[in-house]
Enzyme design. Structure first.
Site, PDB file in Angstrom:
ATOM      1  CD  GLU A   1      -3.021  -5.869   4.016  1.00 48.25           C
ATOM      2  OE1 GLU A   1      -3.919  -5.044   4.313  1.00 48.25           O
ATOM      3  OE2 GLU A   1      -1.812  -5.627   4.127  1.00 48.25           O
TER       4      GLU A   1
ATOM      5  CD  GLU B   1      -3.058  -0.923   2.222  1.00 45.43           C
ATOM      6  OE1 GLU B   1      -3.228   0.147   2.813  1.00 45.43           O
ATOM      7  OE2 GLU B   1      -3.685  -1.954   2.503  1.00 45.43           O
TER       8      GLU B   1
HETATM    9  O1  IFM Z   1      -3.602  -2.684   9.105  1.00 40.47           O
HETATM   10  C1  IFM Z   1      -3.641  -2.273   7.778  1.00 40.47           C
HETATM   11  C2  IFM Z   1      -2.466  -2.844   7.016  1.00 40.47           C
HETATM   12  O2  IFM Z   1      -1.250  -2.493   7.581  1.00 40.47           O
HETATM   13  C3  IFM Z   1      -2.473  -2.365   5.583  1.00 40.47           C
HETATM   14  N1  IFM Z   1      -3.767  -2.619   4.993  1.00 40.47           N
HETATM   15  C4  IFM Z   1      -4.944  -2.220   5.686  1.00 40.47           C
HETATM   16  C5  IFM Z   1      -4.917  -2.752   7.109  1.00 40.47           C
HETATM   17  C6  IFM Z   1      -6.170  -2.318   7.883  1.00 40.47           C
HETATM   18  O3  IFM Z   1      -6.250  -0.937   7.952  1.00 40.47           O
END
Ligand code: IFM
Length: 440
Positions: free
Chosen positions: A346, A155
């Site tokens: 994720e 990200e």
């Molecule tokens: O916790 C974060 C993660 O570090 C990156 N993606 C989103 C998750 C939830 O906000």
């Protein structure tokens, strides 16, 4: 090679703790600022993962995942030279995973940077791509015999825009947009160099990245709405960088989208054709963190219009809309645009979980969320979209960045004081789902 990766994801800074045996990180410094983190929380202990490594490895084995996504902490491995304490920790982690039949999937950068390099400008420095490549090379040389799957950056919008533009993430700057865009470009170059290094040093390397997919889904199944959703997914509706195409198009060989040039113009750094090629090293899949979506319909002349969610529609404790259909349309659109298999690096939700009187954590919302999202992925797969794996975010309740410990995302409940673990109902539901799928 062909097996679907059933996984959970985590990141170093959010779970490791054990601050004493690593170098100072950007987030350590940021957490010292008054008001930077919810209720003054910090990650000195986080989820006590370093201290409880063996227990966590056993929990992963009990969950039955075939893959575990974790990140190397650059400060723990050492800014420029290996720190033996960090190397030995990650050796225990990786060897412990392999001994339990779990494939490690390693992220190189999930936002925790050494302060030593931040002081020299971090990703604003023209040298940052080379720093990152040399860090990647150290990882590859040490671990490339045991890890073949890597994700370079996680990200980047959150690190770059949150950290350098909005000041709500480390290092907490509020810089002019031209500087922010320069750091973004350096990050993408760093990714490109790291891919080259991994290809050179890891046999049978498998490499991707993990930007966010901010998907749009159609308000109706009409071809016009679906087309509007596709176009919106890859558009830049504002000057914010939390958009997919800014990152994904250059990574996957399309260069920066035209809208980047029309919107940012001379604020963009100079980008040479060689840099465009460097950034778009061939990757093995399109990795995306996919949480939620906006809903759109085709308005006048086909332009996408956002359709608000109805009053009372489901939302997580973070107030993110619950949009499982993003897991059908998102992978479809990605495959259509980039022609590669997709991997969900994720997906998950924050909830307000607690230990009930019976000693268990009844997170029915997460159980339902998980199943709905998996079913939508299966719908896309059934229509021929190649999906390589799904990583639930996250394994342990953890330090949610500037929100501290306010939000719980884990399959395993963590008592942040003692570190005690309690697998939630969702842990068992996911375990059963994985078990059933892997025995087919
Ligand atoms: O916790 C974060 C993660 O570090 C990156 N993606 C989103 C998750 C939830 O906000």
């Amino acid at each position: 090679m062909g097996e679907f990766l059933w996984g959970v994801a985590s990141s170093s800074y959010q779970i490791e703790g054990d601050r004493a045996s690593r170098a100072e990180a950007n987030w350590d410094k940021f957490a010292e600022r008054k008001g930077a983190i919810f209720a003054g929380h910090d990650a000195l202990f986080a989820s006590h993962h370093v201290a409880r490594l063996e227990e966590d490895l056993d929990l992963l084995a009990a969950l039955g995942v075939s893959a575990y996504r974790f990140s190397f902490s650059w400060p723990r491995l050492g800014a420029r030279v290996d720190d033996p304490r960090g190397v030995s920790f990650y050796e225990r982690l990786v060897d412990g995973l392999l001994a339990r039949g779990i494939e490690p999937v390693a992220t190189l950068f999930h936002w925790d940077a050494p302060v030593e390099l931040e002081r020299l400008g971090g990703f604003l420095s023209p040298e940052s791509p080379a720093w990152f490549a040399s860090y990647a090379e150290r990882v590859a040389r040490r671990f490339g015999d045991r890890i073949r799957r890597f994700l370079t950056i996680n990200e980047p919008h959150a690190y770059i825009e949150g950290g350098l533009r909005d000041g709500r993430h480390a290092p907490g700057h509020r810089l002019p947009l031209s500087q922010v865009l320069l750091a973004a470009h350096n990050t993408l170059k760093a990714h490109g160099l790291a891919v080259q290094v991994l290809r050179a040093h890891v046999s049978q390397s498998w490499v991707s990245a993990a930007p966010v997919l901010l998907a749009a889904t159609p308000a109706s199944p009409s071809p016009e709405d679906v087309e509007a959703a596709y176009r919106f997914t890859f558009s830049l509706p504002t000057d914010r960088l939390r958009v997919s195409a800014f990152w994904l198009d250059p990574l996957y060989g399309r260069g920066y989208p035209d809208e980047v040039w029309t919107r940012f113009g001379s604020l963009m750094p100079k980008v040479s054709p060689e840099e465009v090629d460097l950034i778009s090293q061939p990757l093995d899949a399109v990795g995306v963190n996919l949480y939620d979506a906006v809903r759109v319909r085709a308005g006048a002349e086909g332009a996408a219009e956002i359709v608000p969610f109805g009053v009372g529609s489901p939302r997580t404790s973070f107030d993110w809309p619950v949009t499982p259909e993003a897991h059908y349309f998102g992978p479809k659109f990605l495959h259509q645009r980039y022609g590669l298999p997709v991997i969900i690096t994720e997906n998950g939700l924050s909830a307000s979980d607690w230990i009930a009187l019976d000693g268990r954590v009844h997170d029915a919302d997460r159980v339902d969320f998980l199943e709905r999202h998996l079913q939508e992925l299966e719908r896309a797969q059934a229509e021929g979209v190649p999906i390589l794996g799904y990583f639930h975010w996250t394994f342990l309740d953890n330090f949610e960045w500037n929100h501290g410990y306010k939000h719980r995302f884990g399959l395993v409940y963590v008592d942040f004081g003692t570190g005690a673990r309690t697998p939630k109902d969702s842990f068992f539901a996911y375990r059963d789902r994985i078990r059933a799928e892997r025995s087919k």
